[in-house]
Design an enzyme around this catalytic site. Structure first.
Site, PDB file in Angstrom:
ATOM      1  N   GLY A 105      32.299  39.489  46.266  1.00 36.61           N
ATOM      2  CA  GLY A 105      32.963  38.470  45.449  1.00 36.61           C
ATOM      3  C   GLY A 105      34.415  38.405  45.862  1.00 36.61           C
ATOM      4  CG  PHE A 108      43.583  39.713  59.453  1.00 37.28           C
ATOM      5  CD1 PHE A 108      42.401  38.990  59.557  1.00 37.28           C
ATOM      6  CD2 PHE A 108      44.590  39.448  60.373  1.00 37.28           C
ATOM      7  CE1 PHE A 108      42.216  38.040  60.553  1.00 37.28           C
ATOM      8  CE2 PHE A 108      44.420  38.499  61.376  1.00 37.28           C
ATOM      9  CZ  PHE A 108      43.228  37.790  61.466  1.00 37.28           C
ATOM     10  NE  ARG A 163      41.886  35.070  42.610  1.00 36.62           N
ATOM     11  CZ  ARG A 163      42.874  34.910  43.481  1.00 36.62           C
ATOM     12  NH1 ARG A 163      43.162  33.712  43.926  1.00 36.62           N
ATOM     13  NH2 ARG A 163      43.569  35.935  43.907  1.00 36.62           N
ATOM     14  CE  LYS A 202      40.287  31.046  49.614  1.00 38.51           C
ATOM     15  NZ  LYS A 202      40.822  30.844  50.950  1.00 38.51           N
ATOM     16  CG  ASN A 257      37.748  36.969  55.393  1.00 35.23           C
ATOM     17  OD1 ASN A 257      38.050  38.090  55.770  1.00 35.23           O
ATOM     18  ND2 ASN A 257      38.492  36.294  54.537  1.00 35.23           N
ATOM     19  N   GLY A 260      24.675  46.824  47.607  1.00 40.60           N
ATOM     20  CA  GLY A 260      24.999  46.768  46.188  1.00 40.60           C
ATOM     21  C   GLY A 260      24.776  45.394  45.605  1.00 40.60           C
ATOM     22  CB  CYS A 316      39.007  36.400  50.697  1.00 40.30           C
ATOM     23  SG  CYS A 316      40.644  36.776  50.084  1.00 40.30           S
ATOM     24  CE  LYS A 373      52.924  33.926  40.669  1.00 37.70           C
ATOM     25  NZ  LYS A 373      52.258  33.129  41.688  1.00 37.70           N
ATOM     26  CG  ASP A 431      55.684  30.236  42.981  1.00 33.28           C
ATOM     27  OD1 ASP A 431      54.814  30.910  43.554  1.00 33.28           O
ATOM     28  OD2 ASP A 431      55.417  29.347  42.136  1.00 33.28           O
TER      29      ASP A 431
HETATM   30  C1  UGA Z   1      38.893  40.389  52.420  1.00 34.48           C
HETATM   31  C2  UGA Z   1      38.997  40.986  53.827  1.00 34.48           C
HETATM   32  O1  UGA Z   1      38.460  42.309  53.834  1.00 34.48           O
HETATM   33  C3  UGA Z   1      40.443  40.999  54.314  1.00 34.48           C
HETATM   34  O2  UGA Z   1      40.496  41.443  55.661  1.00 34.48           O
HETATM   35  C4  UGA Z   1      41.008  39.572  54.226  1.00 34.48           C
HETATM   36  O3  UGA Z   1      42.361  39.515  54.633  1.00 34.48           O
HETATM   37  C5  UGA Z   1      40.901  39.091  52.800  1.00 34.48           C
HETATM   38  O4  UGA Z   1      39.505  39.103  52.405  1.00 34.48           O
HETATM   39  C6  UGA Z   1      41.447  37.677  52.729  1.00 34.48           C
HETATM   40  O5  UGA Z   1      40.890  36.791  53.361  1.00 34.48           O
HETATM   41  O6  UGA Z   1      42.506  37.492  52.128  1.00 34.48           O
HETATM   42  P1  UGA Z   1      39.255  41.316  49.928  1.00 34.48           P
HETATM   43  O7  UGA Z   1      38.661  40.027  49.475  1.00 34.48           O
HETATM   44  O8  UGA Z   1      40.515  41.799  49.309  1.00 34.48           O
HETATM   45  O9  UGA Z   1      39.559  41.270  51.516  1.00 34.48           O
HETATM   46  O10 UGA Z   1      38.172  42.429  49.644  1.00 34.48           O
HETATM   47  P2  UGA Z   1      37.186  43.360  50.492  1.00 34.48           P
HETATM   48  O11 UGA Z   1      37.632  44.750  50.370  1.00 34.48           O
HETATM   49  O12 UGA Z   1      36.972  42.829  51.829  1.00 34.48           O
HETATM   50  O13 UGA Z   1      35.846  43.187  49.635  1.00 34.48           O
HETATM   51  C7  UGA Z   1      35.215  41.915  49.496  1.00 34.48           C
HETATM   52  C8  UGA Z   1      33.955  42.036  48.697  1.00 34.48           C
HETATM   53  O14 UGA Z   1      32.936  42.701  49.439  1.00 34.48           O
HETATM   54  C9  UGA Z   1      34.096  42.851  47.403  1.00 34.48           C
HETATM   55  O15 UGA Z   1      33.404  42.175  46.371  1.00 34.48           O
HETATM   56  C10 UGA Z   1      33.432  44.184  47.716  1.00 34.48           C
HETATM   57  O16 UGA Z   1      32.900  44.805  46.579  1.00 34.48           O
HETATM   58  C11 UGA Z   1      32.329  43.731  48.659  1.00 34.48           C
HETATM   59  N1  UGA Z   1      31.864  44.793  49.573  1.00 34.48           N
HETATM   60  C12 UGA Z   1      32.677  45.318  50.511  1.00 34.48           C
HETATM   61  C13 UGA Z   1      30.534  45.218  49.495  1.00 34.48           C
HETATM   62  O17 UGA Z   1      29.756  44.739  48.654  1.00 34.48           O
HETATM   63  N2  UGA Z   1      30.084  46.154  50.389  1.00 34.48           N
HETATM   64  C14 UGA Z   1      30.890  46.679  51.337  1.00 34.48           C
HETATM   65  O18 UGA Z   1      30.403  47.528  52.123  1.00 34.48           O
HETATM   66  C15 UGA Z   1      32.213  46.260  51.397  1.00 34.48           C
END
Ligand code: UGA
Length: 448
Positions: free
Chosen positions: A276, A155, A346, A282, A227, A272, A279, A35, A30
């Site tokens: 956000g 993932f 974010r 974006k 995603n 809910g 990932c 860091k 990096d």
């Molecule tokens: C997401 C994907 O789940 C991963 O598989 C992927 O690798 C990652 O993006 C990425 O592209 O790097 P992440 O952003 O860490 O992972 O979070 P999630 O657990 O997927 O949640 C995303 C958003 O959806 C959160 O704001 C969560 O509160 C919301 N969410 C999730 C809901 O509102 N309802 C649900 O039932 C599930």
């Protein structure tokens, strides 16, 4: 195998640690010296369950090295992971400045056959772009050498990244050259065998992890479409939740009833305040952008985004219904991180909700178990409190935004006695509605 990982953000750091833990020789590079210094001392710059211990143990056993020296790392390693950020530009298109720069440098330092792996989520067609830039920058000696590009999307879920890295549900390898595919298969062999020490005796140990071999563009699209589909499930159930409110149905029962159909399932169906993070927002925007750029339609994707934006403002409408004029009211917001078990803010729904409440003249006090300062996109007029009880003192309303497990164990009797008015909006449907109502709370969830 000898692996170089460029970029020590979420993806890079977890990838590097995972590769080291399964037995490879890894250099994580990096350009941020601070860091690298921190990592060298065994400290993780991000909060991720179990990551710091793994950094320490792999640095100690010399499988993992951190460096700011890109040239040396590229020359000594055979597989180069590109894990730099691709943040969204205001128009939704990912910013590829860092990726282009790294590709140029890789080109100028190449000194033998290298497999260059795109691990970050990159726009459709990036494999070709990286290939072109590297080719253009091969200089002097390098011109005699060869390389292949592989798309190998990650993932990982934040908060469960270490788990996801060691126990993936699939490994996707996109490449035009079988030679590079063989190198990648060899790299992932210990992960497939699940015989590294972290996996042995672990109840989550997996068998038969599928490897999908495809072309690089399909591989890139697998990541975006996955995603976007998950975000679509959430927006869909949120739209159903809004219908439930109108017709007096209960979205929790509706989801349960739907989810028992194995073709539907209950995962990513929690209604809910919406999604956000770094990932989903974006990636859905980027896929919609690609669709439009290539003359395909993005009707569903655009609606998925609209529904999600609307969901945040619905919470403000609920607040107005409950406490009337927002001006001069005290609102306690529970949860700042975009989801539990992470310090990441974010595109967190908390930011939109808090900024809007402040704009309407409320005094906002926010509490989060891990986030202890105001994120830069949040209006600094928000006060971050040290605990929930301080946040709710004299409050007219509580808005629960993030479903941190510790919120289940709060003393709601005490909370009620501290509040001016016992109003609560549960933006994640996590609390016990009837229990709170028995205590005298005026409770509103989402679709229940
Ligand atoms: C997401 C994907 O789940 C991963 O598989 C992927 O690798 C990652 O993006 C990425 O592209 O790097 P992440 O952003 O860490 O992972 O979070 P999630 O657990 O997927 O949640 C995303 C958003 O959806 C959160 O704001 C969560 O509160 C919301 N969410 C999730 C809901 O509102 N309802 C649900 O039932 C599930």
């Amino acid at each position: 195998m000898r692996v170089c990982v460029i970029g020590t953000g979420y993806v890079g750091l977890v990838t590097g640690v995972c590769m080291a833990e399964i037995g490879h020789n890894v250099i994580c590079v990096d350009k941020d010296e601070q860091k690298i210094k921190m990592l060298f001392n065994g400290k993780s710059p991000i909060y991720e369950n179990g990551l710091e211990e793994l950094i320490k143990s792999n640095v100690t056993n010399k499988n993992l090295v951190f460096s700011t020296e890109l040239a040396g790392a590229i020359r000594s390693q055979e597989i180069i992971f590109i894990c730099v950020g691709t943040p969204p530009l205001p128009n939704g298109k990912p910013d590829l400045t860092a990726l282009d720069e790294v590709s140029r440098l890789i080109g100028s330092y190449i000194n033998g056959y290298k497999v260059i792996v795109n691990k970050s989520t990159v726009p459709i067609g990036t494999a070709n772009r990286v290939k072109k830039i590297i080719k253009e920058n091969l200089n002097g000696e390098g011109k005699g050498y060869s390389f292949d590009i592989v798309s190998n999307p990650e993932f990982l879920k934040e908060g469960e990244a270490v788990y996801d890295a060691f126990f993936p549900e699939r490994i996707v390898i996109g490449s035009e050259n079988p030679k590079a595919v063989e190198v990648m298969k060899k790299l992932y062999e210990p992960l497939i065998r699940q015989d590294f020490s972290y996996a042995v005796n672990n109840i989550n140990r997996k068998s038969d992890i599928p490897i999908i071999i495809t072309d690089s563009t399909s591989s890139e699209l697998i990541k975006y479409a996955s995603n976007a589909f998950l975000a679509t499930k959430i927006s869909f159930i949120n739209e159903v939740a809004n219908i439930c409110e109108r017709v007096e149905a209960n979205v929790l029962d509706v989801t349960y009833g739907m989810g028992l159909d194995s073709r539907i399932g209950t995962k990513f169906m929690r209604a809910g305040i919406g999604w956000g993070g770094s990932c989903f927002p974006k990636d859905v925007r980027a896929l919609a952008f690609t669709a439009e750029e290539y003359g395909a339609s993005a009707n569903i994707l655009n609606s998925v985004i609209l529904v999600n934006n609307y969901q945040r403002y619905k919470v403000i409408q609920k607040a107005m219904d409950m406490i009337g004029i927002i001006e001069d009211k005290i609102v306690a917001v529970l949860g700042i991180a975009f989801k539990p078990n992470t310090d990441d803010t974010r595109e967190a729904p908390s930011i939109t909700v808090i900024n809007k409440l402040l704009e309407l003249g409320a005094e906002v006090r926010a509490y989060d178990p891990i986030v202890k300062s105001c994120p830069k996109e949040m209006d600094p007029k928000a006060t971050i409190t040290k605990d929930v009880y301080e946040a709710v003192k004299n409050a007219n309303l509580i808005v629960l935004v993030t479903e941190w497990p510790e919120f289940l164990n709060l003393d709601f009797g005490r909370i009620k006695s501290l509040m001016k008015m016992p109003n609560i909006i549960d933006g994640r449907n996590m609390l016990n509605k009837s229990k709170l109502q028995e205590l005298g709370f005026n409770y509103k969830g989402i679709g229940i």
